[in-house]
Design an enzyme around this catalytic site. Sequence first.
Site, PDB file in Angstrom:
ATOM      1  N   ARG A  64      -0.648 -19.186 -13.396  1.00  0.00           N
ATOM      2  CA  ARG A  64      -0.166 -18.088 -12.573  1.00  0.00           C
ATOM      3  C   ARG A  64       0.471 -18.657 -11.306  1.00  0.00           C
ATOM      4  O   ARG A  64       0.448 -19.856 -11.077  1.00  0.00           O
ATOM      5  CB  ARG A  64      -1.320 -17.154 -12.190  1.00  0.00           C
ATOM      6  N   GLY A  65       1.036 -17.759 -10.515  1.00  0.00           N
ATOM      7  CA  GLY A  65       1.718 -18.175  -9.300  1.00  0.00           C
ATOM      8  C   GLY A  65       3.198 -18.342  -9.570  1.00  0.00           C
ATOM      9  O   GLY A  65       3.593 -19.032 -10.517  1.00  0.00           O
ATOM     10  N   ALA A  66       4.035 -17.716  -8.752  1.00  0.00           N
ATOM     11  CA  ALA A  66       5.461 -17.621  -9.052  1.00  0.00           C
ATOM     12  C   ALA A  66       6.134 -18.968  -9.347  1.00  0.00           C
ATOM     13  O   ALA A  66       6.751 -19.126 -10.403  1.00  0.00           O
ATOM     14  CB  ALA A  66       6.177 -16.888  -7.915  1.00  0.00           C
ATOM     15  N   ARG A  98       5.371 -11.739 -17.770  1.00  0.00           N
ATOM     16  CA  ARG A  98       4.960 -11.097 -16.507  1.00  0.00           C
ATOM     17  C   ARG A  98       6.227 -10.621 -15.812  1.00  0.00           C
ATOM     18  O   ARG A  98       7.022 -11.442 -15.345  1.00  0.00           O
ATOM     19  CB  ARG A  98       4.168 -12.053 -15.614  1.00  0.00           C
ATOM     20  N   GLN A 212      -8.627 -14.156  -6.708  1.00  0.00           N
ATOM     21  CA  GLN A 212      -7.904 -15.423  -6.621  1.00  0.00           C
ATOM     22  C   GLN A 212      -8.121 -16.121  -5.284  1.00  0.00           C
ATOM     23  O   GLN A 212      -8.070 -17.342  -5.209  1.00  0.00           O
ATOM     24  CB  GLN A 212      -6.394 -15.202  -6.840  1.00  0.00           C
ATOM     25  N   ASP A 253       6.095 -13.152  -5.198  1.00  0.00           N
ATOM     26  CA  ASP A 253       6.456 -13.242  -6.606  1.00  0.00           C
ATOM     27  C   ASP A 253       7.897 -12.821  -6.856  1.00  0.00           C
ATOM     28  O   ASP A 253       8.499 -13.233  -7.846  1.00  0.00           O
ATOM     29  CB  ASP A 253       5.509 -12.384  -7.444  1.00  0.00           C
ATOM     30  N   LYS A 264       0.919 -10.250  -4.368  1.00  0.00           N
ATOM     31  CA  LYS A 264      -0.337  -9.745  -4.885  1.00  0.00           C
ATOM     32  C   LYS A 264      -0.771  -8.488  -4.129  1.00  0.00           C
ATOM     33  O   LYS A 264      -0.694  -8.440  -2.899  1.00  0.00           O
ATOM     34  CB  LYS A 264      -1.424 -10.823  -4.773  1.00  0.00           C
TER      35      LYS A 264
END
Length: 380
Positions: A64-66, A98, A212, A253, A264
Amino acid sequence: MADQYAQSGDDMRPTEVPAIRWEEPPEGPVLVLLDQTRLPAEEVELVCTDASALVEAIGSLAVRGAPLLGIAGAYGVALAAARGFDVDEAANALAGARPTAVNLSVGVRRARDAYEAEVAKGGGPEQGARAALAAARQLHREDAEASARMAEHGLVLLEELLPGGGHRILTHCNSGALVSGGEGTAFAVALAAHRAGQLRRLWVDETRPLLQGARLTAYEAARRGMAYTLLTDNAAGSLFAAGEVDAVLIGADRIAADGSVANKVGSYPLAVLARYHHVPFIVVAPVTTVDPDTPDGASIEVEQRPGFEVTEMAAPQAPMSGAGAGIPVAPLGTQAYNPAFDVTPPELVTAIVTEEGVVSPVTAEGLAELCARSGRVTTD
Protein backbone atom coordinates in the site's frame (compact mmCIF):
# COMPACT_ATOMS: atom_id res chain seq x y z
CA MET A 1 -0.27 -17.59 -6.44
CA ALA A 2 1.51 -16.51 -3.27
CA ASP A 3 3.46 -18.09 -0.43
CA GLN A 4 4.42 -16.65 2.94
CA TYR A 5 7.41 -17.01 5.17
CA ALA A 6 8.31 -15.11 8.33
CA GLN A 7 11.42 -13.27 9.41
CA SER A 8 12.25 -11.95 12.84
CA GLY A 9 11.59 -8.25 13.35
CA ASP A 10 12.66 -7.55 16.92
CA ASP A 11 16.08 -5.94 16.50
CA MET A 12 14.75 -2.36 16.90
CA ARG A 13 16.63 -1.10 13.85
CA PRO A 14 15.23 0.18 10.53
CA THR A 15 13.74 -2.87 8.86
CA GLU A 16 16.18 -4.82 6.73
CA VAL A 17 13.30 -6.44 4.87
CA PRO A 18 12.52 -4.19 1.88
CA ALA A 19 8.93 -3.30 1.19
CA ILE A 20 9.24 -4.70 -2.33
CA ARG A 21 11.85 -6.50 -4.40
CA TRP A 22 12.20 -8.49 -7.63
CA GLU A 23 13.84 -11.89 -7.48
CA GLU A 24 14.66 -14.51 -10.09
CA PRO A 25 14.87 -17.98 -8.49
CA PRO A 26 15.36 -21.04 -10.73
CA GLU A 27 11.61 -21.67 -10.93
CA GLY A 28 10.95 -18.24 -12.43
CA PRO A 29 10.78 -14.54 -11.52
CA VAL A 30 8.73 -13.42 -8.52
CA LEU A 31 7.79 -10.19 -6.80
CA VAL A 32 8.41 -10.30 -3.05
CA LEU A 33 6.42 -8.00 -0.77
CA LEU A 34 6.68 -7.25 2.94
CA ASP A 35 3.12 -8.05 4.07
CA GLN A 36 2.11 -4.85 5.83
CA THR A 37 -1.03 -6.41 7.30
CA ARG A 38 1.18 -8.52 9.59
CA LEU A 39 3.19 -5.64 11.04
CA PRO A 40 4.24 -4.85 13.69
CA ALA A 41 3.87 -8.32 15.21
CA GLU A 42 6.01 -10.05 12.60
CA GLU A 43 7.79 -9.43 9.34
CA VAL A 44 6.23 -11.79 6.82
CA GLU A 45 7.00 -11.80 3.13
CA LEU A 46 4.43 -12.46 0.46
CA VAL A 47 5.77 -14.00 -2.75
CA CYS A 48 3.74 -13.21 -5.88
CA THR A 49 4.25 -15.37 -8.94
CA ASP A 50 1.63 -13.67 -11.09
CA ALA A 51 -0.27 -10.42 -11.45
CA SER A 52 -3.46 -11.82 -9.92
CA ALA A 53 -1.62 -12.49 -6.66
CA LEU A 54 -0.35 -8.92 -6.70
CA VAL A 55 -3.87 -7.60 -7.33
CA GLU A 56 -5.03 -9.54 -4.28
CA ALA A 57 -2.13 -8.17 -2.22
CA ILE A 58 -2.99 -4.63 -3.26
CA GLY A 59 -6.66 -5.10 -2.40
CA SER A 60 -5.87 -6.53 1.04
CA LEU A 61 -3.39 -3.67 1.74
CA ALA A 62 -0.50 -6.12 2.07
CA VAL A 63 1.22 -3.59 -0.18
CA ARG A 64 0.00 0.00 0.00
CA GLY A 65 0.97 3.65 -0.15
CA ALA A 66 0.76 5.71 -3.33
CA PRO A 67 4.41 5.69 -4.49
CA LEU A 68 4.92 2.02 -3.64
CA LEU A 69 1.72 1.10 -5.47
CA GLY A 70 3.16 2.69 -8.59
CA ILE A 71 6.32 0.65 -8.23
CA ALA A 72 4.33 -2.52 -7.54
CA GLY A 73 2.11 -1.92 -10.56
CA ALA A 74 5.13 -1.57 -12.84
CA TYR A 75 6.73 -4.72 -11.47
CA GLY A 76 3.38 -6.51 -11.83
CA VAL A 77 3.31 -5.81 -15.56
CA ALA A 78 6.91 -6.99 -15.84
CA LEU A 79 6.01 -10.15 -13.93
CA ALA A 80 3.11 -10.91 -16.26
CA ALA A 81 5.32 -10.37 -19.29
CA ALA A 82 8.18 -12.48 -17.94
CA ARG A 83 5.90 -15.38 -17.12
CA GLY A 84 4.08 -15.28 -20.43
CA PHE A 85 0.69 -13.96 -19.28
CA ASP A 86 -1.45 -11.52 -21.24
CA VAL A 87 0.16 -8.15 -20.51
CA ASP A 88 -2.88 -6.00 -21.34
CA GLU A 89 -5.13 -8.12 -19.14
CA ALA A 90 -2.68 -7.96 -16.26
CA ALA A 91 -2.19 -4.20 -16.69
CA ASN A 92 -5.93 -3.53 -16.64
CA ALA A 93 -6.44 -5.65 -13.54
CA LEU A 94 -3.56 -3.97 -11.72
CA ALA A 95 -4.57 -0.43 -12.68
CA GLY A 96 -8.07 -0.98 -11.31
CA ALA A 97 -7.04 -2.64 -8.05
CA ARG A 98 -7.30 0.63 -6.07
CA PRO A 99 -9.05 3.48 -7.87
CA THR A 100 -8.02 6.49 -5.78
CA ALA A 101 -4.22 6.12 -5.86
CA VAL A 102 -3.13 7.57 -9.22
CA ASN A 103 0.47 6.35 -8.87
CA LEU A 104 -0.71 2.79 -9.43
CA SER A 105 -2.00 3.50 -12.93
CA VAL A 106 1.06 5.65 -13.69
CA GLY A 107 3.41 2.79 -12.82
CA VAL A 108 1.37 0.24 -14.77
CA ARG A 109 1.32 2.51 -17.81
CA ARG A 110 5.08 3.07 -17.77
CA ALA A 111 5.87 -0.63 -17.76
CA ARG A 112 3.18 -1.48 -20.31
CA ASP A 113 4.35 1.32 -22.63
CA ALA A 114 7.92 0.04 -22.39
CA TYR A 115 6.76 -3.49 -23.23
CA GLU A 116 4.65 -2.37 -26.17
CA ALA A 117 7.37 -0.09 -27.56
CA GLU A 118 9.88 -2.94 -27.56
CA VAL A 119 7.45 -5.32 -29.23
CA ALA A 120 6.52 -2.67 -31.82
CA LYS A 121 10.21 -2.39 -32.74
CA GLY A 122 10.21 -6.09 -33.63
CA GLY A 123 11.38 -7.48 -30.34
CA GLY A 124 9.68 -10.61 -29.09
CA PRO A 125 7.84 -11.10 -25.81
CA GLU A 126 11.11 -11.88 -24.03
CA GLN A 127 12.65 -8.57 -25.07
CA GLY A 128 9.39 -6.83 -24.16
CA ALA A 129 9.51 -8.38 -20.70
CA ARG A 130 13.05 -7.13 -20.20
CA ALA A 131 11.99 -3.64 -21.25
CA ALA A 132 9.07 -3.68 -18.80
CA LEU A 133 11.36 -4.80 -15.98
CA ALA A 134 13.87 -2.07 -16.82
CA ALA A 135 11.05 0.49 -16.66
CA ALA A 136 9.93 -0.82 -13.27
CA ARG A 137 13.46 -0.71 -11.89
CA GLN A 138 13.92 2.81 -13.20
CA LEU A 139 10.70 3.93 -11.51
CA HIS A 140 11.90 2.29 -8.28
CA ARG A 141 15.18 4.25 -8.45
CA GLU A 142 13.42 7.49 -9.30
CA ASP A 143 11.11 7.15 -6.32
CA ALA A 144 14.04 6.63 -3.95
CA GLU A 145 15.69 9.76 -5.32
CA ALA A 146 12.41 11.70 -5.12
CA SER A 147 12.00 10.69 -1.49
CA ALA A 148 15.38 12.18 -0.59
CA ARG A 149 14.63 15.43 -2.41
CA MET A 150 11.19 15.74 -0.80
CA ALA A 151 12.82 15.38 2.61
CA GLU A 152 15.26 18.18 1.79
CA HIS A 153 12.58 20.54 0.50
CA GLY A 154 10.27 19.73 3.39
CA LEU A 155 12.91 20.38 6.02
CA VAL A 156 13.74 23.76 4.47
CA LEU A 157 10.03 24.65 4.48
CA LEU A 158 9.70 23.69 8.15
CA GLU A 159 12.69 25.89 9.00
CA GLU A 160 11.07 28.79 7.15
CA LEU A 161 7.66 28.35 8.75
CA LEU A 162 8.88 27.34 12.20
CA PRO A 163 12.32 28.86 12.85
CA GLY A 164 14.17 27.59 15.87
CA GLY A 165 13.46 23.89 15.64
CA GLY A 166 11.80 21.89 18.38
CA HIS A 167 9.06 20.87 16.00
CA ARG A 168 6.01 18.98 17.21
CA ILE A 169 4.64 17.33 14.08
CA LEU A 170 1.33 15.53 13.72
CA THR A 171 1.03 12.90 10.98
CA HIS A 172 -1.76 10.65 9.77
CA CYS A 173 -1.71 7.14 8.33
CA ASN A 174 1.70 5.91 7.13
CA SER A 175 4.02 7.74 4.77
CA GLY A 176 7.45 6.23 5.47
CA ALA A 177 9.71 3.64 3.88
CA LEU A 178 6.78 1.22 3.77
CA VAL A 179 5.11 3.34 1.06
CA SER A 180 8.17 4.23 -0.97
CA GLY A 181 11.26 3.14 -2.80
CA GLY A 182 13.15 5.40 -0.37
CA GLU A 183 12.37 6.72 3.11
CA GLY A 184 8.90 7.92 2.28
CA THR A 185 7.05 11.20 1.78
CA ALA A 186 5.72 13.06 4.84
CA PHE A 187 7.49 10.71 7.25
CA ALA A 188 10.77 11.32 5.40
CA VAL A 189 10.48 15.02 6.23
CA ALA A 190 9.88 14.26 9.91
CA LEU A 191 12.82 11.85 9.83
CA ALA A 192 15.03 14.56 8.32
CA ALA A 193 13.97 16.90 11.14
CA HIS A 194 14.83 14.17 13.65
CA ARG A 195 18.29 13.70 12.15
CA ALA A 196 18.84 17.46 12.23
CA GLY A 197 17.94 17.55 15.92
CA GLN A 198 14.84 19.63 15.18
CA LEU A 199 12.08 17.14 15.98
CA ARG A 200 10.74 17.48 19.49
CA ARG A 201 7.78 15.10 19.11
CA LEU A 202 6.07 13.12 16.35
CA TRP A 203 2.36 12.81 17.09
CA VAL A 204 1.11 9.65 15.34
CA ASP A 205 -2.58 9.39 14.57
CA GLU A 206 -3.73 5.82 15.13
CA THR A 207 -5.64 6.01 11.81
CA ARG A 208 -8.90 4.08 11.67
CA PRO A 209 -10.04 1.60 10.60
CA LEU A 210 -6.89 -0.43 9.84
CA LEU A 211 -4.55 1.40 12.22
CA GLN A 212 -1.81 2.17 9.72
CA GLY A 213 -0.51 4.84 12.08
CA ALA A 214 -0.39 2.55 15.11
CA ARG A 215 0.87 -0.50 13.26
CA LEU A 216 3.16 1.06 10.66
CA THR A 217 4.17 4.65 11.43
CA ALA A 218 4.85 3.87 15.08
CA TYR A 219 6.78 0.79 13.93
CA GLU A 220 9.00 2.91 11.69
CA ALA A 221 9.39 5.71 14.24
CA ALA A 222 10.43 3.26 16.97
CA ARG A 223 13.03 1.65 14.74
CA ARG A 224 14.42 5.06 13.82
CA GLY A 225 14.73 6.11 17.45
CA MET A 226 12.35 9.03 17.02
CA ALA A 227 10.44 10.64 19.90
CA TYR A 228 6.84 9.75 19.09
CA THR A 229 3.47 9.43 20.79
CA LEU A 230 0.47 7.51 19.48
CA LEU A 231 -3.02 9.00 19.77
CA THR A 232 -6.52 8.09 18.70
CA ASP A 233 -7.71 10.09 15.71
CA ASN A 234 -10.41 11.90 17.68
CA ALA A 235 -7.86 13.08 20.28
CA ALA A 236 -6.12 15.33 17.75
CA GLY A 237 -8.45 18.24 18.46
CA SER A 238 -7.43 18.42 22.09
CA LEU A 239 -3.76 18.50 21.07
CA PHE A 240 -4.40 21.48 18.80
CA ALA A 241 -6.41 23.21 21.52
CA ALA A 242 -3.55 22.74 23.98
CA GLY A 243 -1.06 24.28 21.53
CA GLU A 244 0.88 21.04 21.22
CA VAL A 245 0.99 20.83 17.39
CA ASP A 246 3.34 23.00 15.32
CA ALA A 247 2.66 21.45 11.90
CA VAL A 248 0.68 18.69 10.21
CA LEU A 249 2.50 16.56 7.63
CA ILE A 250 0.60 14.05 5.51
CA GLY A 251 1.09 12.18 2.27
CA ALA A 252 -1.38 11.92 -0.62
CA ASP A 253 -2.87 9.29 -2.89
CA ARG A 254 -4.05 11.71 -5.57
CA ILE A 255 -3.77 15.46 -6.02
CA ALA A 256 -6.27 16.95 -8.47
CA ALA A 257 -5.37 19.70 -10.93
CA ASP A 258 -6.88 22.36 -8.65
CA GLY A 259 -4.80 21.21 -5.66
CA SER A 260 -7.46 19.13 -3.90
CA VAL A 261 -5.77 16.33 -1.97
CA ALA A 262 -7.09 12.81 -1.48
CA ASN A 263 -5.46 11.04 1.44
CA LYS A 264 -6.37 8.46 4.06
CA VAL A 265 -9.75 9.24 5.62
CA GLY A 266 -9.30 11.54 8.60
CA SER A 267 -6.96 13.92 6.78
CA TYR A 268 -9.65 16.50 5.99
CA PRO A 269 -10.68 16.96 9.65
CA LEU A 270 -7.02 17.59 10.47
CA ALA A 271 -6.89 20.29 7.82
CA VAL A 272 -9.95 21.98 9.33
CA LEU A 273 -8.41 21.82 12.80
CA ALA A 274 -5.11 23.14 11.51
CA ARG A 275 -6.77 26.10 9.80
CA TYR A 276 -8.77 27.01 12.91
CA HIS A 277 -5.67 26.83 15.11
CA HIS A 278 -3.35 28.59 12.61
CA VAL A 279 -1.11 25.54 12.18
CA PRO A 280 0.59 24.78 8.83
CA PHE A 281 -0.99 21.84 6.99
CA ILE A 282 1.61 20.39 4.61
CA VAL A 283 1.17 17.66 2.00
CA VAL A 284 4.27 15.76 0.85
CA ALA A 285 4.00 13.70 -2.34
CA PRO A 286 5.93 12.99 -5.54
CA VAL A 287 4.94 14.72 -8.77
CA THR A 288 3.49 11.41 -9.99
CA THR A 289 0.71 11.86 -7.43
CA VAL A 290 -0.45 15.05 -9.16
CA ASP A 291 -3.13 14.12 -11.69
CA PRO A 292 -3.80 16.96 -14.18
CA ASP A 293 -6.53 14.83 -15.76
CA THR A 294 -8.62 15.02 -12.55
CA PRO A 295 -9.88 18.62 -12.53
CA ASP A 296 -11.00 18.95 -8.91
CA GLY A 297 -11.70 17.16 -5.66
CA ALA A 298 -15.26 16.25 -6.61
CA SER A 299 -13.88 14.28 -9.56
CA ILE A 300 -11.70 12.01 -7.39
CA GLU A 301 -13.14 8.54 -7.04
CA VAL A 302 -13.04 7.64 -3.35
CA GLU A 303 -12.57 3.95 -2.68
CA GLN A 304 -15.15 2.37 -0.38
CA ARG A 305 -13.70 -0.36 1.81
CA PRO A 306 -15.58 -3.41 3.18
CA GLY A 307 -17.69 -2.80 6.28
CA PHE A 308 -16.04 -5.62 8.23
CA GLU A 309 -12.92 -3.47 8.54
CA VAL A 310 -14.98 -1.31 10.90
CA THR A 311 -17.23 -3.92 12.52
CA GLU A 312 -14.38 -6.37 13.22
CA MET A 313 -10.82 -6.15 14.47
CA ALA A 314 -8.15 -8.54 13.30
CA ALA A 315 -6.97 -11.02 15.89
CA PRO A 316 -3.42 -10.38 17.16
CA GLN A 317 -0.70 -11.71 14.84
CA ALA A 318 -3.25 -12.78 12.26
CA PRO A 319 -3.64 -11.41 8.75
CA MET A 320 -6.65 -9.25 7.94
CA SER A 321 -8.20 -11.79 5.63
CA GLY A 322 -11.89 -10.92 5.41
CA ALA A 323 -15.31 -10.90 7.01
CA GLY A 324 -15.67 -13.30 9.90
CA ALA A 325 -11.92 -13.57 10.43
CA GLY A 326 -11.71 -10.90 13.10
CA ILE A 327 -13.12 -10.12 16.52
CA PRO A 328 -16.60 -8.50 16.31
CA VAL A 329 -16.78 -5.02 17.82
CA ALA A 330 -20.32 -4.21 16.63
CA PRO A 331 -23.61 -6.12 16.62
CA LEU A 332 -24.09 -8.65 13.84
CA GLY A 333 -25.57 -6.99 10.77
CA THR A 334 -24.33 -3.49 11.57
CA GLN A 335 -23.88 -1.38 8.45
CA ALA A 336 -20.60 0.52 8.23
CA TYR A 337 -19.58 3.62 6.28
CA ASN A 338 -15.93 2.99 5.41
CA PRO A 339 -14.41 5.30 2.79
CA ALA A 340 -10.68 4.73 2.44
CA PHE A 341 -9.96 8.40 1.73
CA ASP A 342 -11.31 11.90 2.10
CA VAL A 343 -10.55 15.02 0.06
CA THR A 344 -9.06 18.24 1.40
CA PRO A 345 -9.71 21.41 -0.67
CA PRO A 346 -6.66 23.44 -1.71
CA GLU A 347 -7.57 26.47 0.41
CA LEU A 348 -6.89 24.37 3.53
CA VAL A 349 -3.45 23.24 2.32
CA THR A 350 -0.52 25.45 3.31
CA ALA A 351 1.91 23.85 0.87
CA ILE A 352 2.47 20.81 -1.32
CA VAL A 353 6.05 19.54 -1.16
CA THR A 354 7.34 17.50 -4.10
CA GLU A 355 10.77 16.39 -5.31
CA GLU A 356 10.64 19.30 -7.78
CA GLY A 357 9.96 21.93 -5.13
CA VAL A 358 7.20 23.47 -3.06
CA VAL A 359 3.86 24.86 -4.25
CA SER A 360 2.50 27.53 -1.88
CA PRO A 361 -0.09 28.90 -2.07
CA VAL A 362 -1.69 25.84 -3.62
CA THR A 363 -3.26 26.80 -6.94
CA ALA A 364 -4.03 25.10 -10.24
CA GLU A 365 -1.53 27.40 -11.93
CA GLY A 366 1.22 26.55 -9.48
CA LEU A 367 0.67 22.82 -9.87
CA ALA A 368 0.56 23.08 -13.67
CA GLU A 369 3.87 24.94 -13.65
CA LEU A 370 5.37 22.30 -11.38
CA CYS A 371 4.26 19.45 -13.66
CA ALA A 372 5.61 21.29 -16.71
CA ARG A 373 8.93 21.87 -14.99
CA SER A 374 9.21 18.19 -14.08
CA GLY A 375 8.49 17.07 -17.63
CA ARG A 376 5.62 14.95 -16.33
CA VAL A 377 3.85 13.06 -19.11
CA THR A 378 0.12 13.09 -18.47
CA THR A 379 -1.37 11.41 -21.51
CA ASP A 380 -2.11 7.70 -21.87
